[in-house]
Design an enzyme around this catalytic site. Structure first.
Site, PDB file in Angstrom:
ATOM      1  CD  GLU A 490      26.024  32.522  36.438  1.00 42.94           C
ATOM      2  OE1 GLU A 490      26.506  31.310  36.772  1.00 42.94           O
ATOM      3  OE2 GLU A 490      26.175  33.218  35.527  1.00 42.94           O
ATOM      4  CD  GLU A 783      32.367  35.868  36.069  1.00 44.29           C
ATOM      5  OE1 GLU A 783      32.009  36.806  35.506  1.00 44.29           O
ATOM      6  OE2 GLU A 783      32.112  34.577  36.301  1.00 44.29           O
TER       7      GLU A 783
HETATM    8  C1  BGC Z   1      29.415  31.838  38.270  1.00 40.56           C
HETATM    9  C2  BGC Z   1      30.360  31.387  39.150  1.00 40.56           C
HETATM   10  C3  BGC Z   1      30.259  29.896  39.508  1.00 40.56           C
HETATM   11  C4  BGC Z   1      30.516  29.282  38.255  1.00 40.56           C
HETATM   12  C5  BGC Z   1      30.829  27.641  38.410  1.00 40.56           C
HETATM   13  C6  BGC Z   1      29.826  31.104  37.031  1.00 40.56           C
HETATM   14  O1  BGC Z   1      29.058  31.210  35.958  1.00 40.56           O
HETATM   15  O2  BGC Z   1      29.225  33.006  38.085  1.00 40.56           O
HETATM   16  O3  BGC Z   1      30.866  32.323  40.384  1.00 40.56           O
HETATM   17  O4  BGC Z   1      31.196  29.438  40.682  1.00 40.56           O
HETATM   18  O5  BGC Z   1      29.891  29.528  37.188  1.00 40.56           O
HETATM   19  O6  BGC Z   1      32.041  27.571  37.956  1.00 40.56           O
END
Ligand code: BGC
Length: 929
Positions: A490, A783
């Site tokens: 990501e 997270e």
């Molecule tokens: C990310 C987040 C991001 C989100 C969108 C995720 O996969 O890691 O931090 O804001 O997607 O909702």
């Protein structure tokens, strides 16, 4: 303390900076200058300043301003002062100094000199070609297509008496540059990530000392990087494009400019005269790792005299005429620190597990001795399974594996990958012949080198650990762009994460330059419909990625925060048309309703956008949040319009804020002020994030945002505060907020007089809470509230389970603004408020510092028995309104004398448990019984 009238003032300008940096290279035509002031005198202010800019140190020393003499300028400005001298040309070095007059009209001494250097101001300054070596065909692998990294070299014969030499260098991809074997600069991941179709940055290095008369060897290595490599979750989601989002072949552009003592000049540029080959770097990809085969090295390739007859001629590639080439405005990625292994544990299969003691972003240094062809494989993980094995499922498709093939040097071999990075604490290494020593692996922490700006300590271990976790998570994710996480596939500049955390970030580090860069990325990524995207830069890593309320508003919230924190009106001016266009887009999306009623964003994916991402329990309607955000950013637009003198626009936005407030309440609140929604409008919730949980307007997230965003009048705010407390109580004293609800939660409690409830949430160790992460072993912010639970294991590894995700760290804002009590007043902390909230229980002392653009601010409070002590430091040329806590009715002392109005203290009032005073610069020790 006052000085005799005949003496010069002790007011001194220090920390001179240009465009936020110390002695930088810039291509800003009229760079902005700043300085900070020191003085031992209380209530000191600057009444005037003078700046002198000269083209040589000698002229500056003689105060001969051949470039600019500002003259004596009345006023207190010490930052964002634009250079207004003779127009500056490419390559010029400007020397400057400043002095200030104090409150008595006495001048202080001149500052020490500072410099800035102009970069290449026009594209015509660039004589270099883009060169490359197309190795794409060599990148065949089963899962990953990873071509080798091309090497480039060229020899140049230089004459004697080299006076000055500059290397201007950039790449489409990543580069490392060498002169006579020496790596130039300390920066990593250069030239940084941009929308390469629109712009690419370059670095400038002073290489005068690296060159010599006679033969010199120039060398460079290129890697795919963000330009040609894998990005984000494209592979995971089966996107048609998974790599090469901007191009397939990494390219180099470099220009070495040499000036001789006799005035002669020489320019050596990348062109078809360069030779290229590929060798030891067999694979190099940010997400997937690096493979280095030392048996394929070309010893001496970057030394003069190397035989390169087997190397082929580099190919020249056409330039893209409309691509800008600019000076890198951000802070470069650098080594922050090295981490020694805490333990090495043998594992089955001849593997060894190294624990570096801290989750971080970076790379390792490998030291190994073995036979030619021995292969060492390094895998990286943030956490371990309960059985002690490394957990890598949460990396998803990021292979995050480095491989080193030994050449068999008996003295041992050292290797550091340079074109990849990982998010990890543990390294699992296989392939050692002998049990490794602890220093076989050293962690190398990399981060954008944002200067440290704050500190925060309490007498509570849990809170101190939480602060440590916040700081390390920011360090791991302020990596050229503000990323969501450093480990999995990501690592994107997610706009929602960025906006919710930006204020928090300002307290830990000086992010002015870092954001100057990312705001360009964000605006370069503005969509054709004028919405800001969900991540920036924005290569579409999933075809359906569009925009989202709560994310897109980063386009307004981030510039606003930079303006307020650093008194930066240039960001407002630079992006004003983009911001206006975005608000026009948002206005159109209301469909004439002023606000967003339920199901207004069914056209995006996910429906409604991401909403209160990762919240617990029933969902706050995304349209309700979109409405609150709309009001919030419209108010910011009004304030920013005023800041740049657009009063008509300011009035129009202000009027619209009021309309939005009224329409919000009319639609989303009942007659008692309780929030509601028409949940039926969402049907069964299909297509919405966690839509199956159902929707409710009466949530912690809804009230917290409405209060924080000033969408309610005083009476409604008080009521909303009570609803918020009720909801927390009904939830067994626990929070239920996600990404959008968590930041405003404690500030909203504090704003409505519920400071004790805020402290309770801060100190809670029950799920969900910050403390729950800490007691479950976190050394970074997770997270999910329950990313890992002792005795229970992990939550959703294969989906999303990052252990280094700063969004929930947005509580940092409350730590500084409320627990320590430092809040900005006039932009740049020219004025500020100190209003610490004294905890009922659990915390008896808080000590915080914040280095503002106007100088260092300090505040420390301590409770002992019935007494509360508050020490405050206010920088010269600033003013603070200090709220001194009066826990009991007794007397207040300042430096052991009864508090009263004086030359630098003005009493204001006693109310709500505080005595407020206005103070000028100095250090004040208040004690109250
Ligand atoms: C990310 C987040 C991001 C989100 C969108 C995720 O996969 O890691 O931090 O804001 O997607 O909702």
């Amino acid at each position: 303390m006052s000085q005799p009238a005949w003496a010069d003032s002790d007011l001194k300008a220090v920390r001179l900076r240009t465009e936020y940096k110390i002695n930088p290279v810039t291509d800003v035509a009229n760079p902005r200058l700043s300085w900070e002031l020191t003085s031992a005198v209380r209530g000191q202010v600057q009444t005037a300043y003078q700046i002198v800019v000269a083209s040589s140190v000698q002229q500056l020393a003689a105060t001969k301003a051949d470039l600019w003499d500002s003259g004596k300028v009345m006023g207190n400005a010490t930052n964002q002062v634009e250079y207004k001298g003779v127009p500056l040309a490419s390559r010029m070095i400007c020397y400057w100094k400043v002095r200030s007059w104090d409150k008595n009209g006495q001048p202080g001494a001149w500052s020490s000199p500072a410099t800035w250097e102009m970069g290449l101001l026009s594209k015509a300054d660039w004589k270099a070609d883009w060169i490359g070596n197309d190795l794409t065909a060599l990148g065949k692998g089963k899962t990953y297509h990873l071509p080798p990294a091309p090497f480039f070299r060229k020899e140049a014969i230089l004459k004697p008496a080299i006076k000055r030499a500059r290397l201007y260098v950039t790449a489409l991809g990543l580069y490392e540059f060498y002169i006579n074997e020496k790596r130039i600069g300390k920066d990593y991941f250069t030239p940084g990530w941009t929308d390469y179709n629109k712009r690419v940055y370059y670095q400038t290095y002073d290489v005068t000392a690296d060159l010599k008369p006679g033969k010199n060897a120039l060398g460079a290595i290129l890697a795919d990087g963000w330009y040609a490599g894998y990005l984000g979750y494209a592979l995971l989601v089966g996107n048609p494009v998974v790599r090469g989002f901007y191009g397939d072949v990494p390219l180099l552009k470099a220009q070495l400019e040499v000036e001789y003592a006799n005035g002669g000049k020489e320019v050596i540029t990348t062109n078809q005269g360069w030779k290229t080959n590929h060798g030891p770097i067999v694979e190099a990809d940010i997400l997937n790792g690096e493979t280095y085969n030392a048996t394929l090295e070309f010893p001496g390739w970057n030394k003069p005299g190397f035989t390169d007859s087997a190397w082929k001629t580099a190919a020249v590639y056409p330039d893209k005429a409309d691509r800008d080439v600019d000076v890198y405005p951000g802070d470069p990625i650098r080594v922050f620190q090295e981490l020694k292994a805490k333990t090495v544990t043998p594992k089955p299969g001849g593997k060894y597990l190294f624990d570096l003691g801290q989750n971080f972003a970076g790379i390792v240094r490998l030291r190994v001795t073995g036979n030619k062809g021995d292969t060492i494989r390094l895998r990286y993980g943030e956490v371990l399974f309960p059985n002690g094995d490394i957990m890598t499922e949460n990396l998803r498709k990021a292979r995050a594996t480095d491989t080193y093939v030994l050449k068999g040097d008996k003295q041992g071999e050292t290797w550091v990958p340079r074109f990849t990075y990982h998010g990890f604490q543990y390294v699992e290494v296989s392939g050692f012949r002998m049990p490794p020593a602890k220093d076989a692996i050293t962690g190398i922490v990399l981060t954008s080198a944002t200067p440290e700006a704050g500190s925060f300590t309490t007498d509570n271990k849990l809170v101190n650990q939480l602060y440590h976790n916040i700081v390390w998570t920011q360090r791991s994710n302020y990596f050229d762009v503000p990323t969501d996480c450093p480990q999995r596939d990501e690592r994107l500049g997610w706009t929602g994460d960025a906006q919710t955390y930006v204020q928090s970030a300002t307290f830990n580090n000086d992010i002015a330059a870092f954001y100057t860069k990312w705001l360009v990325d964000l605006n370069d990524a503005q969509r054709a419909d004028k919405a800001y995207p969900i991540y920036a830069p924005a290569p579409n890593v999933r075809k359906t990625d569009t925009y989202s309320p709560g994310w897109s508003e980063a386009g307004i919230i981030c510039p606003y925060t930079i303006y307020k924190t650093y008194n930066d009106t240039r960001v407002i001016r630079a992006f004003w048309p983009n911001m206006v266009a975005y608000l026009d887009f948002m206005a159109r999306k209301t469909n004439g309703d002023v606000i967003y009623k339920e199901a207004s964003f069914e056209d995006i994916s996910p429906k409604g956008g991401f909403g209160d991402w990762l919240s617990v329990g029933k969902k706050t309607p995304p349209d309700m949040l979109a409405t609150l955000y709309y009001g919030y950013v419209t108010a910011m637009m009004a304030e920013m319009a005023t800041a740049i003198g657009k009063s008509t626009e300011a009035a129009a936005y202000e009027a619209n804020v009021n309309k939005i407030r009224q329409a919000f309440l009319a639609h989303y609140a009942d007659e008692t002020g309780k929030f509601k929604t028409n949940a039926a409008a969402y049907g069964d919730g299909e297509g919405y994030v966690d839509g199956k949980m159902g929707f409710d307007g009466h949530t912690q997230t809804a009230y917290a945002n409405a209060i924080y965003m000033h969408m309610l009048n005083a009476g409604q705010t008080a009521k909303a505060g009570n609803w918020l407390v009720d909801l927390i109580e009904a939830n067994n004293g626990k929070l239920s907020t996600g990404f959008l609800g968590v930041k405003p939660l404690l500030p909203a409690l504090s704003a409505t007089g519920h400071s004790n409830e805020a402290y309770k949430l801060l100190l809670s160790t029950d799920y969900p809470s910050w403390g729950f992460e800490v007691v479950n072993g976190a050394n970074t912010i997770w997270e999910r509230w329950n990313s890992y639970v002792k005795g229970k294991g992990f939550e959703n590894n294969a989906g999303m389970n990052s252990f280094n995700h700063y969004a929930f760290g947005s509580v940092n804002e409350w730590l500084f603004e409320n627990a320590a009590g430092i809040k900005v007043g006039k932009p740049g902390y020219r004025t500020f408020i100190i209003r610490p909230e004294i905890a009922g229980t659990g915390i008896n002392a808080v000590d915080a510092t914040y280095h503002s653009i106007n100088g260092p601010i300090k505040t420390a409070w301590k409770k002992t028995g019935k007494m509360t002590a508050l020490t405050v430091t206010v920088p010269a040329n600033t003013k603070a309104t200090v709220f001194i806590p009066v826990t009991h009715s007794g007397e207040i002392l300042e430096s052991n004398k009864p508090l009263e109005s004086g030359s630098s203290i003005r009493m204001i009032e006693r109310s709500n448990g505080y005595q407020s005073v206005e103070v000028g610069s100095g250090t004040y020790q208040f004690t109250s019984q």
